[in-house]
Motif scaffolding. Structure first.
Motif, PDB file in Angstrom:
ATOM      1  N   ARG A  19       0.871  -1.184   0.000  1.00  0.00           N
ATOM      2  CA  ARG A  19       0.000   0.000   0.000  1.00  0.00           C
ATOM      3  C   ARG A  19       0.904   1.228   0.000  1.00  0.00           C
ATOM      4  O   ARG A  19       1.724   1.401   0.898  1.00  0.00           O
ATOM      5  N   THR A  20       0.729   2.082  -1.001  1.00  0.00           N
ATOM      6  CA  THR A  20       1.648   3.206  -1.160  1.00  0.00           C
ATOM      7  C   THR A  20       1.036   4.562  -0.816  1.00  0.00           C
ATOM      8  O   THR A  20       1.754   5.549  -0.753  1.00  0.00           O
ATOM      9  N   HIS A  21      -0.266   4.605  -0.608  1.00  0.00           N
ATOM     10  CA  HIS A  21      -0.916   5.878  -0.295  1.00  0.00           C
ATOM     11  C   HIS A  21      -1.758   5.738   0.970  1.00  0.00           C
ATOM     12  O   HIS A  21      -2.404   4.721   1.189  1.00  0.00           O
ATOM     13  N   ASP A  22      -1.740   6.774   1.777  1.00  0.00           N
ATOM     14  CA  ASP A  22      -2.582   6.831   2.971  1.00  0.00           C
ATOM     15  C   ASP A  22      -3.692   7.844   2.748  1.00  0.00           C
ATOM     16  O   ASP A  22      -3.473   8.904   2.156  1.00  0.00           O
ATOM     17  N   TYR A  23      -4.866   7.509   3.239  1.00  0.00           N
ATOM     18  CA  TYR A  23      -6.012   8.410   3.176  1.00  0.00           C
ATOM     19  C   TYR A  23      -6.653   8.465   4.561  1.00  0.00           C
ATOM     20  O   TYR A  23      -6.694   7.466   5.275  1.00  0.00           O
ATOM     21  N   ASN A  24      -7.160   9.617   4.914  1.00  0.00           N
ATOM     22  CA  ASN A  24      -7.917   9.778   6.145  1.00  0.00           C
ATOM     23  C   ASN A  24      -9.383   9.768   5.736  1.00  0.00           C
ATOM     24  O   ASN A  24      -9.821  10.624   4.975  1.00  0.00           O
ATOM     25  N   LEU A  25     -10.122   8.809   6.240  1.00  0.00           N
ATOM     26  CA  LEU A  25     -11.507   8.612   5.813  1.00  0.00           C
ATOM     27  C   LEU A  25     -12.443   8.777   7.003  1.00  0.00           C
ATOM     28  O   LEU A  25     -12.257   8.143   8.046  1.00  0.00           O
ATOM     29  N   ARG A  26     -13.431   9.631   6.838  1.00  0.00           N
ATOM     30  CA  ARG A  26     -14.449   9.814   7.885  1.00  0.00           C
ATOM     31  C   ARG A  26     -15.740   9.170   7.396  1.00  0.00           C
ATOM     32  O   ARG A  26     -16.237   9.513   6.333  1.00  0.00           O
ATOM     33  N   PRO A  28     -19.831   7.873   8.305  1.00  0.00           N
ATOM     34  CA  PRO A  28     -20.960   7.997   9.225  1.00  0.00           C
ATOM     35  C   PRO A  28     -20.917   6.827  10.223  1.00  0.00           C
ATOM     36  O   PRO A  28     -20.411   5.735   9.901  1.00  0.00           O
ATOM     37  N   LEU A  29     -21.435   7.045  11.409  1.00  0.00           N
ATOM     38  CA  LEU A  29     -21.380   6.049  12.474  1.00  0.00           C
ATOM     39  C   LEU A  29     -21.953   4.702  12.032  1.00  0.00           C
ATOM     40  O   LEU A  29     -21.376   3.650  12.315  1.00  0.00           O
ATOM     41  N   GLU A  30     -23.056   4.712  11.319  1.00  0.00           N
ATOM     42  CA  GLU A  30     -23.690   3.463  10.862  1.00  0.00           C
ATOM     43  C   GLU A  30     -22.764   2.686   9.923  1.00  0.00           C
ATOM     44  O   GLU A  30     -22.624   1.470  10.041  1.00  0.00           O
ATOM     45  N   ASP A  31     -22.106   3.383   8.998  1.00  0.00           N
ATOM     46  CA  ASP A  31     -21.185   2.715   8.075  1.00  0.00           C
ATOM     47  C   ASP A  31     -19.962   2.179   8.814  1.00  0.00           C
ATOM     48  O   ASP A  31     -19.492   1.072   8.536  1.00  0.00           O
ATOM     49  N   ALA A  32     -19.449   2.940   9.774  1.00  0.00           N
ATOM     50  CA  ALA A  32     -18.312   2.491  10.570  1.00  0.00           C
ATOM     51  C   ALA A  32     -18.671   1.230  11.355  1.00  0.00           C
ATOM     52  O   ALA A  32     -17.854   0.305  11.468  1.00  0.00           O
ATOM     53  N   ALA A  33     -19.889   1.184  11.875  1.00  0.00           N
ATOM     54  CA  ALA A  33     -20.349  -0.001  12.607  1.00  0.00           C
ATOM     55  C   ALA A  33     -20.444  -1.208  11.675  1.00  0.00           C
ATOM     56  O   ALA A  33     -20.099  -2.337  12.063  1.00  0.00           O
ATOM     57  N   ARG A  34     -20.866  -0.996  10.444  1.00  0.00           N
ATOM     58  CA  ARG A  34     -20.944  -2.097   9.471  1.00  0.00           C
ATOM     59  C   ARG A  34     -19.552  -2.616   9.133  1.00  0.00           C
ATOM     60  O   ARG A  34     -19.338  -3.828   9.028  1.00  0.00           O
ATOM     61  N   VAL A  35     -18.599  -1.722   8.960  1.00  0.00           N
ATOM     62  CA  VAL A  35     -17.222  -2.133   8.667  1.00  0.00           C
ATOM     63  C   VAL A  35     -16.662  -2.915   9.860  1.00  0.00           C
ATOM     64  O   VAL A  35     -16.025  -3.960   9.678  1.00  0.00           O
ATOM     65  N   ALA A  36     -16.910  -2.444  11.059  1.00  0.00           N
ATOM     66  CA  ALA A  36     -16.458  -3.145  12.263  1.00  0.00           C
ATOM     67  C   ALA A  36     -17.086  -4.535  12.347  1.00  0.00           C
ATOM     68  O   ALA A  36     -16.411  -5.512  12.701  1.00  0.00           O
ATOM     69  N   ALA A  37     -18.366  -4.636  12.010  1.00  0.00           N
ATOM     70  CA  ALA A  37     -19.052  -5.934  12.038  1.00  0.00           C
ATOM     71  C   ALA A  37     -18.438  -6.890  11.011  1.00  0.00           C
ATOM     72  O   ALA A  37     -18.257  -8.083  11.294  1.00  0.00           O
ATOM     73  N   LEU A  38     -18.101  -6.380   9.834  1.00  0.00           N
ATOM     74  CA  LEU A  38     -17.456  -7.227   8.824  1.00  0.00           C
ATOM     75  C   LEU A  38     -16.098  -7.712   9.304  1.00  0.00           C
ATOM     76  O   LEU A  38     -15.732  -8.880   9.103  1.00  0.00           O
TER      77      LEU A  38
END
Length: 77
Positions: A19-26, A28-38
């Protein structure tokens, strides 16, 4: 890869990817919870892995679509 193919991909052995690039991604809480669940469903994958795969699959989908296909097809990953 299609987004719908990701669960099968996550069940397979994790491959090292440079991985050669870093991104800061914000998110929404619901989407973050879905990513955490995955990430909990696929313990071999971090939340970053999940997001990287989802973004890559979405970009692949866009490349397959017209009229964006011609604009995105020649770009380096």
């Amino acid at each position: 890869m299609k987004v719908t193919d990701l669960p099968k991909h996550w069940e397979q052995k994790k491959e090292s990817v440079e991985r050669t690039h870093d991104y800061n991604l914000r998110l929404p809480l619901e989407d973050a919870a879905r990513v955490a669940a995955l990430a909990e469903l696929y313990p071999d994958r971090s939340e970053s892995d999940i997001l990287n795969d989802m973004i890559g699959a979405a970009l692949d989908d866009l490349v397959r679509q017209s009229p964006l296909k011609d604009k995105l097809e020649g770009k380096d990953k």
